[in-house]
Write an enzyme that holds these catalytic residues in place. Structure first.
Site, mmCIF file in Angstrom:
data_model
loop_
_atom_site.group_PDB
_atom_site.id
_atom_site.type_symbol
_atom_site.label_atom_id
_atom_site.label_comp_id
_atom_site.label_asym_id
_atom_site.label_seq_id
_atom_site.Cartn_x
_atom_site.Cartn_y
_atom_site.Cartn_z
ATOM 1 N N PRO A 156 14.109 -3.144 -28.457
ATOM 2 C CA PRO A 156 15.048 -4.247 -28.257
ATOM 3 C C PRO A 156 14.344 -5.591 -28.389
ATOM 4 O O PRO A 156 13.271 -5.804 -27.819
ATOM 5 C CB PRO A 156 15.551 -4.009 -26.829
ATOM 6 C CG PRO A 156 15.388 -2.538 -26.617
ATOM 7 C CD PRO A 156 14.125 -2.184 -27.352
ATOM 8 N N GLU A 157 14.951 -6.487 -29.164
ATOM 9 C CA GLU A 157 14.391 -7.818 -29.376
ATOM 10 C C GLU A 157 15.214 -8.833 -28.591
ATOM 11 O O GLU A 157 16.050 -8.464 -27.763
ATOM 12 C CB GLU A 157 14.355 -8.127 -30.872
ATOM 13 C CG GLU A 157 13.512 -7.124 -31.659
ATOM 14 C CD GLU A 157 13.426 -7.450 -33.150
ATOM 15 O OE1 GLU A 157 13.682 -8.601 -33.539
ATOM 16 O OE2 GLU A 157 13.107 -6.532 -33.931
ATOM 17 N N LYS A 217 11.364 -11.476 -24.470
ATOM 18 C CA LYS A 217 12.046 -10.174 -24.487
ATOM 19 C C LYS A 217 12.151 -9.566 -23.091
ATOM 20 O O LYS A 217 12.360 -8.364 -22.946
ATOM 21 C CB LYS A 217 11.295 -9.213 -25.414
ATOM 22 C CG LYS A 217 11.188 -9.689 -26.859
ATOM 23 C CD LYS A 217 10.378 -8.715 -27.700
ATOM 24 C CE LYS A 217 10.113 -9.258 -29.098
ATOM 25 N NZ LYS A 217 9.292 -8.337 -29.914
ATOM 26 N N HIS A 265 16.714 10.449 -17.218
ATOM 27 C CA HIS A 265 16.048 9.265 -17.761
ATOM 28 C C HIS A 265 16.479 7.974 -17.069
ATOM 29 O O HIS A 265 16.077 6.888 -17.491
ATOM 30 C CB HIS A 265 16.305 9.164 -19.259
ATOM 31 C CG HIS A 265 15.800 10.346 -20.038
ATOM 32 N ND1 HIS A 265 14.487 10.750 -19.985
ATOM 33 C CD2 HIS A 265 16.432 11.217 -20.863
ATOM 34 C CE1 HIS A 265 14.322 11.821 -20.755
ATOM 35 N NE2 HIS A 265 15.488 12.121 -21.293
ATOM 36 N N ARG A 268 11.938 7.019 -23.301
ATOM 37 C CA ARG A 268 10.549 7.065 -23.764
ATOM 38 C C ARG A 268 9.575 6.443 -22.769
ATOM 39 O O ARG A 268 8.364 6.502 -22.960
ATOM 40 C CB ARG A 268 10.440 6.394 -25.139
ATOM 41 C CG ARG A 268 11.260 7.133 -26.204
ATOM 42 C CD ARG A 268 11.126 6.494 -27.570
ATOM 43 N NE ARG A 268 9.762 6.584 -28.085
ATOM 44 C CZ ARG A 268 9.362 6.038 -29.238
ATOM 45 N NH1 ARG A 268 10.232 5.366 -29.987
ATOM 46 N NH2 ARG A 268 8.116 6.161 -29.647
ATOM 47 N N ARG A 288 -3.752 -22.094 -40.827
ATOM 48 C CA ARG A 288 -3.736 -20.640 -40.654
ATOM 49 C C ARG A 288 -3.613 -19.957 -42.011
ATOM 50 O O ARG A 288 -2.789 -20.322 -42.843
ATOM 51 C CB ARG A 288 -2.569 -20.212 -39.752
ATOM 52 C CG ARG A 288 -2.571 -20.863 -38.381
ATOM 53 C CD ARG A 288 -3.810 -20.516 -37.571
ATOM 54 N NE ARG A 288 -3.834 -19.125 -37.162
ATOM 55 C CZ ARG A 288 -3.370 -18.690 -35.994
ATOM 56 N NH1 ARG A 288 -2.837 -19.533 -35.119
ATOM 57 N NH2 ARG A 288 -3.452 -17.401 -35.685
ATOM 58 N N ARG A 292 4.106 -1.555 -39.614
ATOM 59 C CA ARG A 292 5.413 -2.204 -39.444
ATOM 60 C C ARG A 292 6.031 -2.482 -40.807
ATOM 61 O O ARG A 292 5.378 -3.042 -41.689
ATOM 62 C CB ARG A 292 5.259 -3.497 -38.648
ATOM 63 C CG ARG A 292 6.565 -4.229 -38.404
ATOM 64 C CD ARG A 292 6.352 -5.507 -37.618
ATOM 65 N NE ARG A 292 6.202 -5.237 -36.200
ATOM 66 C CZ ARG A 292 5.134 -5.525 -35.490
ATOM 67 N NH1 ARG A 292 4.080 -6.073 -36.076
ATOM 68 N NH2 ARG A 292 5.090 -5.271 -34.197
#
Length: 270
Positions: free
Chosen positions: A2-3, A58, A90, A109, A152, A260
């Site tokens: 989840p973001e 988050k 859970h 999880r 950067r 990713r």
């Protein structure tokens, strides 16, 4: 995972049953979590009245009249459930209110976490110490990005995922915002002009606002506290759409960096 939009949607969903209510029962149901619950969680939260709920990056924040803040992170698969029909294996944390409502934190999880922090110490809480500005707040500007990215040589996508530069952004919404702005994810961050960074900030805000409006993005386990799914996946421009056409007609590509996936259009994004 989840973001920001999923956590924001979760917090908004928890406000009606929790805000202003007193907790009559707090039950921690598992001791073998990756991050154990605070030993005094039940003692400090039972009998407390919830005075407000918020979000930082988050993380969700549940504030009480005792000056404590319960800080939760949903990890990879966590979600809150309101008045579940049954408490399952859970459901690791269960709250009951004086209104007779039941809320459970379900995390199959077990990568999530719950901490208890004094309100006056919240800014110094470990994960919050080095966080960058909130992307929906006034402190995120093109000028901020220009300063943070100056010199950067890392790709812009990696920089946007760095929580020290912008708090709360994750893989889905960075891919979407970069596509909306027309910036290739591999572009060296320090070479992007200030005007493009201004547009990038606008795109980040637009994508996040649309995602929150749609209830977030449901991939596997995520659902809102009321059980509804998040429907922003129906609006994805590039994320998860490898091999499908971009709106320009070019086939969307995927590359993998550090495990990713990155989705992008080779024509629209330069």
């Amino acid at each position: 995972m989840p973001e920001l939009p999923e956590v924001e949607t979760t917090v908004r969903g928890l406000r009606p049953p929790l805000e202003g209510r007193r907790l009559t029962r707090v039950e921690t149901r598992r001791a073998d979590l990756r991050r154990p619950f605070p030993a005094d969680l039940r003692q400090r939260m039972t009998g407390a009245t919830i005075t407000g709920l918020g979000r930082r990056a988050k993380y969700g924040l549940i504030e009480t009249d005792r000056g404590d803040v319960m800080v939760f992170h949903l990890g990879m698969s966590g979600r809150w459930r309101i008045d579940p029909s049954e408490i399952g294996a859970h459901d690791h944390l269960v709250l009951e209110t004086d209104e007779g409502r039941t809320l459970s934190l379900c995390d199959p999880r077990r990568f999530g976490s719950v901490d208890l922090v004094r309100g006056e110490e919240l800014a110094g809480f470990g994960p919050f110490k080095a966080l960058g500005p909130e992307p929906l707040g006034p402190d995120l500007t093109g000028a901020h990005l220009a300063g943070a990215l100056e010199g950067r040589v890392a790709p812009i996508k990696a920089m946007l995922l760095d929580q020290r530069i912008v708090a709360g952004l994750g893989n889905i919404y960075v891919c979407e915002a970069l596509h909306m702005t027309g910036i290739a994810p591999t572009t060296m961050a320090g070479r992007i002009a200030k005007k493009r960074l201004d547009r990038l900030v606008d795109s980040i805000r637009e994508v996040l606002a649309a995602a929150i409006e749609a209830g977030g993005s449901t991939l596997r386990d995520y659902a809102r506290p009321d059980g509804e799914l998040g429907y922003f996946a129906k609006q994805w421009r590039v994320y998860g759409r490898e091999g499908e056409p971009c709106h320009c007609g070019t086939v969307i590509r995927r590359r993998v960096d550090g495990g990713r996936s990155t989705f992008y259009c080779p024509k629209c994004q330069k």
